[in-house]
Structure formats: C-alpha cells, structure tokens
Enzyme design. Structure first.
Site, PDB file in Angstrom:
ATOM      1  N   HIS A 186      -6.907   0.869  -6.899  1.00 29.99           N
ATOM      2  CA  HIS A 186      -7.239   0.021  -5.743  1.00 29.99           C
ATOM      3  C   HIS A 186      -7.901  -1.247  -6.285  1.00 29.99           C
ATOM      4  O   HIS A 186      -9.088  -1.502  -6.099  1.00 29.99           O
ATOM      5  CB  HIS A 186      -8.174   0.774  -4.796  1.00 29.99           C
TER       6      HIS A 186
ATOM      7  N   ARG B 283     -13.896  -8.555   0.419  1.00 25.96           N
ATOM      8  CA  ARG B 283     -12.451  -8.363   0.237  1.00 25.96           C
ATOM      9  C   ARG B 283     -11.716  -9.651   0.615  1.00 25.96           C
ATOM     10  O   ARG B 283     -10.789 -10.076  -0.073  1.00 25.96           O
ATOM     11  CB  ARG B 283     -11.958  -7.198   1.119  1.00 25.96           C
TER      12      ARG B 283
ATOM     13  N   ARG C 148       0.890  -1.172   0.000  1.00 21.91           N
ATOM     14  CA  ARG C 148       0.000   0.000   0.000  1.00 21.91           C
ATOM     15  C   ARG C 148       0.924   1.218   0.000  1.00 21.91           C
ATOM     16  O   ARG C 148       1.687   1.427   0.949  1.00 21.91           O
ATOM     17  CB  ARG C 148      -0.907  -0.013   1.228  1.00 21.91           C
TER      18      ARG C 148
ATOM     19  N   GLN D 183      -9.929  -3.784  -4.095  1.00 18.67           N
ATOM     20  CA  GLN D 183     -11.251  -3.276  -3.758  1.00 18.67           C
ATOM     21  C   GLN D 183     -12.236  -3.604  -4.887  1.00 18.67           C
ATOM     22  O   GLN D 183     -13.350  -4.064  -4.649  1.00 18.67           O
ATOM     23  CB  GLN D 183     -11.182  -1.762  -3.541  1.00 18.67           C
TER      24      GLN D 183
ATOM     25  N   CYS E 167     -16.475   1.828  -0.557  1.00 21.68           N
ATOM     26  CA  CYS E 167     -15.326   0.978  -0.224  1.00 21.68           C
ATOM     27  C   CYS E 167     -15.011   1.011   1.270  1.00 21.68           C
ATOM     28  O   CYS E 167     -14.380   0.088   1.780  1.00 21.68           O
ATOM     29  CB  CYS E 167     -14.116   1.410  -1.033  1.00 21.68           C
TER      30      CYS E 167
ATOM     31  N   ASP F 244     -17.189   7.299  -2.620  1.00 25.58           N
ATOM     32  CA  ASP F 244     -15.978   7.165  -1.792  1.00 25.58           C
ATOM     33  C   ASP F 244     -15.704   8.541  -1.184  1.00 25.58           C
ATOM     34  O   ASP F 244     -16.306   9.551  -1.595  1.00 25.58           O
ATOM     35  CB  ASP F 244     -14.798   6.691  -2.671  1.00 25.58           C
TER      36      ASP F 244
HETATM   37  N1   CP Z   1     -11.457  -0.137   1.561  1.00 21.18           N
HETATM   38  C1   CP Z   1     -10.220  -0.195   2.083  1.00 21.18           C
HETATM   39  O1   CP Z   1      -9.228  -0.455   1.400  1.00 21.18           O
HETATM   40  O2   CP Z   1     -10.161   0.049   3.421  1.00 21.18           O
HETATM   41  P1   CP Z   1      -8.850   0.194   4.305  1.00 21.18           P
HETATM   42  O3   CP Z   1      -8.225   1.526   3.971  1.00 21.18           O
HETATM   43  O4   CP Z   1      -9.345   0.135   5.718  1.00 21.18           O
HETATM   44  O5   CP Z   1      -7.901  -0.936   3.978  1.00 21.18           O
HETATM   45  N1  NVA Z   2      -9.829   6.811  -1.912  1.00 19.00           N
HETATM   46  C1  NVA Z   2      -9.553   6.366  -0.559  1.00 19.00           C
HETATM   47  C2  NVA Z   2      -9.809   4.914  -0.445  1.00 19.00           C
HETATM   48  C3  NVA Z   2      -9.526   4.305   0.897  1.00 19.00           C
HETATM   49  C4  NVA Z   2      -9.792   2.839   0.939  1.00 19.00           C
HETATM   50  C5  NVA Z   2      -8.124   6.720  -0.193  1.00 19.00           C
HETATM   51  O1  NVA Z   2      -7.229   6.534  -1.043  1.00 19.00           O
HETATM   52  O2  NVA Z   2      -7.884   7.177   0.913  1.00 19.00           O
END
Ligand code: CP
Ligand code: NVA
Length: 308
Positions: free
Chosen positions: A128, A288, A101, A131, A260, A220
């Site tokens: 992502h 997920r 990440r 997701q 998400c 989102d």
């Molecule tokens: N939706 C998602 O990726 O959540 P987190 O940021 O909690 O991993």
């Molecule tokens: N768009 C959001 C998604 C989190 C799961 C972010 O990148 O923070």
C-alpha cells in the site's frame, strides 16, 4: 519511459524527499491554482472498497485539472473475462495514468507490464505504497525528521506493514514490529529491507518490547480485505496486540499514534487512543491527498513534459 508506483521501493530516497517537500508545499496552499494535468484523464480501477484512496485521488485529480474515471471489474469487460493484458493496452490508448486497487499484487504488476501509461498501486494484498507516502509526511510534520525516528508497528504483517518496512528502510526510520508467530511480512520484503539497511528487520512477539521508547506507534486492522474467512482465528491470535492506553504508556512521552484507517475500534485500537491527544490518524488521512497530488505531478505531469 513511463514510471509506475507499485511499491515504495519504486522510488529513490531523493525522489521521496522531493515528493514530501512538494506535498507540504501543496498542503500549505503554494501553487494551489496550478493545474499541471489540465485536459488529462486518470482511471481508477478498484476491485475492493475504498473511502480514503478513492476520494483523495478523485479530489486530487480534479484539483490538478484532470478528470477521473472510476471503474470496477463489474463495469468493464474484465468482469466478463477480457484479459488484463488487453485491458491494459486499450486503457493506455485513452488514459494518462491509472490507479488500481486489487486483491492479488500480480494483477497490478501484470497490468503495469502491458500498460504504456503510469500505473499507481492504490493497495494490493502485498503493498500500500500511497498510504506509506501519507504516513511519511505525517511523521515528518510532527517530528521534523524521518531519519532515526523509532517507529513501532503492532499487528499484522500485511500490505500496510510491508510498505512501511520499505519506506523505513529507504528513509532511515528505525522500524520494529510486534506480531504473533506466523503473521510476519513475507521473506522477500524483509530481505529487500535488509539489503538496504544492512540489518534484519526487528520483529518481536511482545508488543511492549516493540513500543518501548518509540516515537511513533502504528497499527492496522487484524483482518484485511479478502481475509474475512479467517476473522475469528485472527481476532483470537491478535488479542494481545491491541494499541490501548496501557501499551501507549510505554512509548516515548511525545509519541504519536498512526493508523491507516479504516479502524476496527475496540479491536486493534481503543476509542481512547484513536481519539486521544497523541493520535494523528486524521492528519494521515488528509495527507493522502497532498502526497498523491505530488505523486501524480511527478509521474504524469513529468511524463507529459518529456513527451512535449
Ligand atoms: N487507508 C486507506 O487506504 O483507506 P481506504 O481503504 O478507505 O481507501
Ligand atoms: N490492511 C488493510 C488496509 C486497508 C486500507 C486492508 O488491506 O484491508
């Protein structure tokens, strides 16, 4: 050859179909005791916070028989200047796969270039994809199909939107997006989707226009991780893009609501909609786990089979 999963478009339509079927089988308890990754080690290298991605991967990895090793840049020498290149080469000698990440998408793609193990994008600023796999399974469960489903995304042209655009183009979902001017997805994401479908991705300004008659409504956060300095400007620009009861009333009667998570309740989505009968957000979160287990089997156990 190792396979990475950095963007949804790294998989073909048939492969995604296979993963969704496999995820549904795993969810139903079929092969619950199969441990195809026994004795394996999978790293999680996370630059950003996570609830769902971290926990669902760690639990899924354990259920498949492997161990997970959670790392942040502060724990390892990357935080003191060791290069991505060297870190990728070294970790490839210990691990069987890595979930990353990152802020910049270039970090995960550079890592993948130098790693000899599968690299899975657990969210970057651009994509992502994990997701999107959970989202597809959720839509499939509720609607019985993906092709021809009308999906309206209301909000920022961010990583989640980008992966949904790719997933929709590959799986035949009719995707429409409503966002303020200047918050559209990047041109190369839109171009790639157009190359797959032969049509421009439909982007409108009016959220009602996007949501009218939709089978699924997705939103989102307006301020993604790393954009905190833009928060007040974004909150102003997106004010009209809240998914609330009034907006949902123009969608199809059987429309489902997706997010998400994490949600900023009262900003992009109201409590009423989040907790309402049309919301499937917690199924999405659960899915997920199942889709990522199917993905790990495919990328890691598949690779193991080939090398034996
Ligand atoms: N939706 C998602 O990726 O959540 P987190 O940021 O909690 O991993
Ligand atoms: N768009 C959001 C998604 C989190 C799961 C972010 O990148 O923070």
């Amino acid at each position: 050859m190792k396979r990475d999963f950095l963007a949804v478009s790294d998989l073909s339509r048939d492969e995604i179909d296979h993963l969704l079927q496999r995820a549904a089988a795993l969810k139903s308890g079929k092969d619950a005791r199969a441990c195809p990754l026994i004795g394996r080690s999978i790293g999680l290298l996370f630059e950003k916070s996570s609830t769902r991605t971290r926990v669902s991967f760690e639990v899924g990895i354990y259920q498949l028989g492997a161990q997970s090793i959670y790392l942040t840049p502060k724990d390892i020498q990357i935080g003191r200047g060791e290069t991505i290149h060297d870190t990728a080469k070294v970790l490839s000698r210990y691990l069987d796969a890595i979930v990353m990440r990152t802020f910049s998408h270039e970090t995960v793609s550079e890592f993948a270039t130098h790693a000899s193990i599968p690299v899975i994008n657990g969210l970057s600023d651009l994509h992502h994809p994990c997701q999107a796999l959970g989202d597809l399974l959720t839509i499939l469960e509720r609607k019985g199909r993906l092709r021809g489903i009308r999906l309206a995304y209301v909000g920022d042209g961010n990583n989640v939107a980008n992966s949904l655009i790719e997933a929709s183009a590959i799986m035949g979902i009719e995707f429409t997006m409503a966002c303020p001017k200047g918050y559209e997805p990047p041109p190369d994401i839109l171009d790639r989707a157009k190359a797959l479908t032969g049509r421009d991705v439909k982007i409108v300004r009016d959220p009602k226009e996007a949501v009218k008659g939709a089978d699924a409504v997705y939103t989102d956060v307006w301020v993604s991780m790393g954009q905190e300095k833009e928060a007040s400007q974004r909150n102003r620009k997106f004010k009209k893009y809240q998914v609330n009861t009034a907006l949902l009333s123009v969608a199809g009667e059987e429309a489902i609501v997706l997010h998400c998570l994490p949600a900023h309740r009262g900003e992009e989505i109201t409590d009423e909609v989040m907790d309402g009968a049309q919301s499937v957000v917690f199924d999405q979160a659960e899915n997920r786990l199942h889709t990522q287990k199917a993905l790990l089997e495919f990328l890691v156990a598949g690779a193991v089979r080939e090398s034996n």
